[in-house]
Write a protein that holds these residues in place. Structure first.
Motif, short mmCIF file in Angstrom:
data_model
loop_
_atom_site.label_atom_id
_atom_site.label_comp_id
_atom_site.label_asym_id
_atom_site.label_seq_id
_atom_site.Cartn_x
_atom_site.Cartn_y
_atom_site.Cartn_z
N GLU A 211 0.85 -1.19 0.00
CA GLU A 211 0.00 0.00 0.00
C GLU A 211 0.88 1.23 0.00
N ASN A 253 -9.00 -2.28 0.60
CA ASN A 253 -8.98 -1.69 -0.75
C ASN A 253 -10.30 -0.96 -0.98
N ARG A 258 -4.68 -0.03 -7.70
CA ARG A 258 -3.62 -1.03 -7.57
C ARG A 258 -2.46 -0.48 -6.74
N CYS A 259 -2.34 -0.96 -5.51
CA CYS A 259 -1.18 -0.70 -4.65
C CYS A 259 -1.02 0.75 -4.24
N ASN A 263 -5.64 1.61 -1.01
CA ASN A 263 -5.97 0.59 -2.00
C ASN A 263 -4.85 -0.45 -2.07
N CYS A 265 -2.74 -3.85 -2.51
CA CYS A 265 -2.82 -4.96 -3.46
C CYS A 265 -2.09 -6.16 -2.89
N VAL A 275 -5.87 -7.41 -7.09
CA VAL A 275 -6.60 -6.32 -6.45
C VAL A 275 -8.00 -6.81 -6.09
N LYS A 277 -11.20 -5.16 -4.63
CA LYS A 277 -11.94 -3.98 -4.18
C LYS A 277 -12.93 -4.35 -3.08
#
Length: 310
Positions: A211, A253, A258-259, A263, A265, A275, A277
């Motif tokens: 993250e 997330n 992405r990351c 958010n 990953c 990922v 969500k």
């Protein structure tokens, strides 16, 4: 901190919840920007963000409650949640410890690779009883440990002992398990900040969770029922069968990115990025007991201690 505090207050008002998430005793606000701390900044979020916060909070308040888990021993911080924890072999006359996330520190986020040990702190914590009512204000003697490297944890040593807390308020500290948790375990996540208990199961484990600039190892992934929100950072993750703490809630997330910050990953052993969500995560705590000795003293050189060192 996934949602602005102002939006969260709005959601609680709509839901009819009367408990205020922060108290005058919790005046030490920390900067925000990663994980599940409450954003205490300006209320300038977009309308869509407010609506999302309302929906998430109402959903959380309607969700199933954990049967074997209550609020006794949890604490509320100014922007996060936490708990009074003890090691399996702790004595009643040992100074008590409060556990929360490293990203909840009043000094701000530790940088990647940064480990804080034995730092001055007089931070206060609102101690809750089983029903979630505030019964006392506890005060830190120091920050014993804090980091966001490999894990996301902070341990504050208090000015009171476990025995004093028990005799004064009839509240026991939560015991940290020294065993690796198991997928499928039923868990409860009591948030002292929101006075809300989330209930779900451990879905699995993530070799690497990324993250923003931070990386965490062997993270716990929840099933979707634990839709934790901002302010739940630092909540203990409790095994419903044993009532022992197996992890500490820290992130999720939010937007499907992405990351990025808020958010995270998943990265597997082969480097494949996934990922998820809306899925939330915690950091395991079974390795902490090996690093804490007599009188609640941190010993990072102890046999079996794998916590990151300064």
């Amino acid at each position: 901190m996934r949602k602005p505090l102002a939006a969260a207050f709005c959601a609680l008002a709509i839901a009819g919840a009367g408990a205020a998430p922060a108290t005058a005793a919790d005046a030490d606000a920390a900067p925000t920007g990663v994980g599940k701390a409450a954003d205490t900044g300006s209320a300038t979020s977009a309308v869509s963000g407010v609506v999302s916060s309302v929906e998430q909070t109402l959903s959380g308040l309607r969700g199933p409650q954990a049967k074997a888990v209550n609020f006794a021993g949890t604490v509320a911080l100014s922007n996060c949640s936490g708990s009074v924890v003890r090691m399996p072999d702790a004595e009643d006359n040992d100074p008590a410890l409060v556990m929360t996330n490293g990203h909840c520190l009043e000094s701000g986020f530790p940088g990647p690779g940064e480990v804080l040990v034995d730092k001055a702190s007089s931070r206060t914590f609102s101690l809750l009883n089983a029903s979630g009512s505030r019964v006392a204000t506890l005060r830190a003697a120091k920050l014993a440990y804090g980091t966001m490297t490999d894990t996301d944890v902070a341990l504050y040593q208090l000015t009171t002992t476990y025995g004093q807390i028990k005799s004064s308020y009839n509240i026991n500290a939560l015991t940290l398990s020294d065993s690796h948790p198991v997928a499928g375990t039923a868990i409860g996540i009591p948030s002292g900040y929101w006075k809300r208990i989330y209930s779900c199961t451990i879905d699995g484990f993530v070799p690497t969770l990324k993250e923003g600039d931070w990386t965490w190892k062997d993270s716990v992934r929840y099933t979707s029922a634990c839709n934790t929100i901002g302010g739940t950072s630092g909540s203990p993750v409790v095994d419903q069968a044993t009532n022992k703490v197996v992890a500490i809630n820290n992130t999720g997330n939010e937007d499907g990115e992405r990351c990025t910050v808020n958010n995270p990953c998943e990265v597997d052993a082969n480097g494949t990025v996934t990922v998820r969500k809306g899925i939330n995560y915690a950091q395991q705590t079974y390795g902490i007991p090996a690093c804490v000795g007599i009188d609640s003293k941190l010993d990072l050189s102890a046999s079996g201690c794998t916590l990151p060192k300064p």
